[in-house]
Design a protein around this motif. Structure first.
Motif, mmCIF file in Angstrom:
data_model
loop_
_atom_site.group_PDB
_atom_site.id
_atom_site.type_symbol
_atom_site.label_atom_id
_atom_site.label_comp_id
_atom_site.label_asym_id
_atom_site.label_seq_id
_atom_site.Cartn_x
_atom_site.Cartn_y
_atom_site.Cartn_z
ATOM 1 N N SER A 195 -78.499 -51.889 -42.189
ATOM 2 C CA SER A 195 -77.187 -51.839 -41.550
ATOM 3 C C SER A 195 -76.204 -52.581 -42.440
ATOM 4 C CB SER A 195 -77.217 -52.455 -40.153
ATOM 5 O OG SER A 195 -77.362 -53.849 -40.235
ATOM 6 N N TYR A 196 -74.945 -52.310 -42.220
ATOM 7 C CA TYR A 196 -73.880 -52.940 -42.996
ATOM 8 C C TYR A 196 -72.885 -53.546 -42.033
ATOM 9 C CZ TYR A 196 -75.716 -50.582 -47.074
ATOM 10 O OH TYR A 196 -76.533 -50.158 -48.087
ATOM 11 N N GLU A 197 -72.301 -54.665 -42.440
ATOM 12 C CA GLU A 197 -71.247 -55.274 -41.654
ATOM 13 C C GLU A 197 -70.236 -55.917 -42.589
ATOM 14 O OE1 GLU A 197 -72.207 -58.996 -39.387
ATOM 15 O OE2 GLU A 197 -74.244 -58.497 -40.029
ATOM 16 N N LEU A 198 -69.034 -56.099 -42.071
ATOM 17 C CA LEU A 198 -67.967 -56.679 -42.872
ATOM 18 C C LEU A 198 -68.161 -58.180 -43.035
ATOM 19 C CD1 LEU A 198 -64.813 -54.918 -41.401
ATOM 20 C CD2 LEU A 198 -65.899 -54.486 -43.610
ATOM 21 N N THR A 199 -67.799 -58.684 -44.198
ATOM 22 C CA THR A 199 -67.716 -60.126 -44.405
ATOM 23 C C THR A 199 -66.359 -60.587 -43.880
ATOM 24 O OG1 THR A 199 -66.697 -59.861 -46.579
ATOM 25 C CG2 THR A 199 -69.124 -59.974 -46.508
ATOM 26 N N GLU A 200 -66.131 -61.885 -43.860
ATOM 27 C CA GLU A 200 -64.808 -62.385 -43.468
ATOM 28 C C GLU A 200 -63.745 -61.835 -44.422
ATOM 29 O OE1 GLU A 200 -63.715 -64.056 -40.748
ATOM 30 O OE2 GLU A 200 -65.753 -63.623 -40.078
ATOM 31 N N PHE A 201 -64.073 -61.782 -45.704
ATOM 32 C CA PHE A 201 -63.151 -61.213 -46.690
ATOM 33 C C PHE A 201 -62.886 -59.741 -46.389
ATOM 34 C CE2 PHE A 201 -62.738 -59.260 -51.066
ATOM 35 C CZ PHE A 201 -61.389 -59.568 -51.203
ATOM 36 N N GLY A 202 -63.923 -58.999 -46.037
ATOM 37 C CA GLY A 202 -63.763 -57.589 -45.691
ATOM 38 C C GLY A 202 -62.881 -57.403 -44.468
ATOM 39 N N ARG A 203 -62.987 -58.304 -43.499
ATOM 40 C CA ARG A 203 -62.173 -58.213 -42.289
ATOM 41 C C ARG A 203 -60.681 -58.369 -42.584
ATOM 42 N NH1 ARG A 203 -63.935 -57.317 -37.973
ATOM 43 N NH2 ARG A 203 -66.075 -57.341 -37.354
ATOM 44 N N THR A 204 -60.356 -59.060 -43.673
ATOM 45 C CA THR A 204 -58.941 -59.249 -43.999
ATOM 46 C C THR A 204 -58.263 -57.936 -44.371
ATOM 47 O OG1 THR A 204 -59.392 -59.777 -46.336
ATOM 48 C CG2 THR A 204 -59.322 -61.628 -44.779
ATOM 49 N N ALA A 205 -59.019 -56.907 -44.725
ATOM 50 C CA ALA A 205 -58.439 -55.606 -45.086
ATOM 51 C C ALA A 205 -58.127 -54.750 -43.859
ATOM 52 C CB ALA A 205 -59.399 -54.852 -46.010
ATOM 53 N N LEU A 206 -58.623 -55.118 -42.687
ATOM 54 C CA LEU A 206 -58.454 -54.283 -41.498
ATOM 55 C C LEU A 206 -56.993 -54.105 -41.094
ATOM 56 C CD1 LEU A 206 -61.497 -55.430 -39.346
ATOM 57 C CD2 LEU A 206 -61.178 -53.234 -40.526
ATOM 58 N N LYS A 207 -56.196 -55.144 -41.193
ATOM 59 C CA LYS A 207 -54.770 -55.034 -40.826
ATOM 60 C C LYS A 207 -54.077 -54.032 -41.744
ATOM 61 C CE LYS A 207 -50.577 -56.865 -39.412
ATOM 62 N NZ LYS A 207 -49.823 -55.654 -39.486
ATOM 63 N N ILE A 208 -54.353 -54.094 -43.018
ATOM 64 C CA ILE A 208 -53.744 -53.165 -43.983
ATOM 65 C C ILE A 208 -54.151 -51.737 -43.641
ATOM 66 C CG2 ILE A 208 -53.705 -52.471 -46.417
ATOM 67 C CD1 ILE A 208 -54.449 -55.492 -46.980
ATOM 68 N N LEU A 209 -55.423 -51.528 -43.382
ATOM 69 C CA LEU A 209 -55.911 -50.182 -43.082
ATOM 70 C C LEU A 209 -55.346 -49.669 -41.759
ATOM 71 C CD1 LEU A 209 -59.584 -50.582 -44.283
ATOM 72 C CD2 LEU A 209 -57.758 -49.285 -45.394
ATOM 73 N N ASP A 210 -55.208 -50.551 -40.772
ATOM 74 C CA ASP A 210 -54.633 -50.122 -39.505
ATOM 75 C C ASP A 210 -53.152 -49.769 -39.677
ATOM 76 O OD1 ASP A 210 -55.138 -49.574 -36.714
ATOM 77 O OD2 ASP A 210 -53.747 -51.226 -36.311
ATOM 78 N N ASP A 211 -52.431 -50.557 -40.467
ATOM 79 C CA ASP A 211 -51.030 -50.231 -40.758
ATOM 80 C C ASP A 211 -50.925 -48.882 -41.468
ATOM 81 O OD1 ASP A 211 -50.203 -52.598 -39.598
ATOM 82 O OD2 ASP A 211 -49.855 -53.633 -41.511
ATOM 83 N N LEU A 212 -51.838 -48.610 -42.375
ATOM 84 C CA LEU A 212 -51.859 -47.328 -43.082
ATOM 85 C C LEU A 212 -52.132 -46.185 -42.102
ATOM 86 C CD1 LEU A 212 -51.744 -45.739 -45.735
ATOM 87 C CD2 LEU A 212 -54.186 -46.208 -45.996
ATOM 88 N N ARG A 213 -53.060 -46.402 -41.177
ATOM 89 C CA ARG A 213 -53.373 -45.386 -40.165
ATOM 90 C C ARG A 213 -52.142 -45.076 -39.307
ATOM 91 N NH1 ARG A 213 -53.987 -45.496 -35.052
ATOM 92 N NH2 ARG A 213 -54.024 -47.765 -34.960
ATOM 93 N N VAL A 214 -51.459 -46.123 -38.839
ATOM 94 C CA VAL A 214 -50.268 -45.947 -38.006
ATOM 95 C C VAL A 214 -49.182 -45.214 -38.793
ATOM 96 C CG1 VAL A 214 -48.384 -47.188 -36.850
ATOM 97 C CG2 VAL A 214 -50.762 -47.906 -36.503
ATOM 98 N N TRP A 215 -48.963 -45.607 -40.021
ATOM 99 C CA TRP A 215 -47.957 -44.960 -40.874
ATOM 100 C C TRP A 215 -48.274 -43.484 -41.072
ATOM 101 C CZ3 TRP A 215 -48.488 -42.958 -45.934
ATOM 102 C CH2 TRP A 215 -47.293 -42.609 -46.542
ATOM 103 N N SER A 216 -49.534 -43.200 -41.349
ATOM 104 C CA SER A 216 -49.970 -41.819 -41.564
ATOM 105 C C SER A 216 -49.790 -40.973 -40.300
ATOM 106 C CB SER A 216 -51.431 -41.817 -42.012
ATOM 107 O OG SER A 216 -51.887 -40.513 -42.225
ATOM 108 N N GLU A 217 -50.184 -41.522 -39.169
ATOM 109 C CA GLU A 217 -50.047 -40.794 -37.893
ATOM 110 C C GLU A 217 -48.580 -40.596 -37.521
ATOM 111 O OE1 GLU A 217 -52.341 -43.084 -35.116
ATOM 112 O OE2 GLU A 217 -54.245 -42.215 -35.788
ATOM 113 N N SER A 218 -47.744 -41.606 -37.741
ATOM 114 C CA SER A 218 -46.337 -41.493 -37.355
ATOM 115 C C SER A 218 -45.583 -40.484 -38.208
ATOM 116 C CB SER A 218 -45.649 -42.858 -37.401
ATOM 117 O OG SER A 218 -45.534 -43.314 -38.729
ATOM 118 N N HIS A 219 -46.073 -40.250 -39.417
ATOM 119 C CA HIS A 219 -45.440 -39.261 -40.306
ATOM 120 C C HIS A 219 -46.191 -37.944 -40.333
ATOM 121 C CE1 HIS A 219 -42.347 -41.946 -41.800
ATOM 122 N NE2 HIS A 219 -43.270 -42.894 -41.840
ATOM 123 N N LYS A 220 -47.185 -37.834 -39.445
ATOM 124 C CA LYS A 220 -47.981 -36.609 -39.320
ATOM 125 C C LYS A 220 -48.550 -36.141 -40.668
ATOM 126 C CE LYS A 220 -45.526 -34.998 -35.234
ATOM 127 N NZ LYS A 220 -44.795 -36.150 -34.899
#
Length: 118
Positions: A92-117
């Motif tokens: 199994s794989y899991e995020l490190t604390e360092f890996g978790r720091t990328a989640l906000k960036i990726l979520d912002d990218l997801r929101v941006w992508s969805e809002s611009h279709k």
């Protein structure tokens, strides 16, 4: 120090204070911008996920590709690989604390992508 663009009297551009190495954005994109890396990180946001489940979640990626990207993320300190059983091999794989720091960036990218279709 950031590069400064200057335009001479003939309209030619030149840059002073040029960065000799990749900028911060380029460095970050090298970590999370590779094909499937962002998706892998995002699918690990809720906790450990077994390899085969990750491969299924990324329908368009081969198991070999998923394995390569997970090895890269592990080498970069973004994920941890844990062996669950030896026979048959299960990991199994899991995020490190360092890996978790990328989640906000990726979520912002997801929101941006969805809002611009996109």
């Amino acid at each position: 120090m950031e590069g400064v663009v200057k335009i001479d009297s003939k309209g030619r551009k030149s840059v002073t204070n040029v960065c000799k190495e990749p900028c911060a954005i380029e460095k970050g994109m090298r970590l999370i911008g590779g094909k499937w890396k962002g998706s892998l990180i995002y699918h690990l946001k809720d906790g450990p996920v077994r390899f085969n489940d990750l491969a299924r979640l990324l329908g368009g990626a081969s198991k070999k590709m998923v394995d390569q990207r997970l090895k890269e993320l592990e080498a970069e300190g973004m994920v941890i690989r844990k062996v669950i059983s030896d026979r048959p091999i299960a990991v199994s794989y899991e995020l490190t604390e360092f890996g978790r720091t990328a989640l906000k960036i990726l979520d912002d990218l997801r929101v941006w992508s969805e809002s611009h279709k996109l």
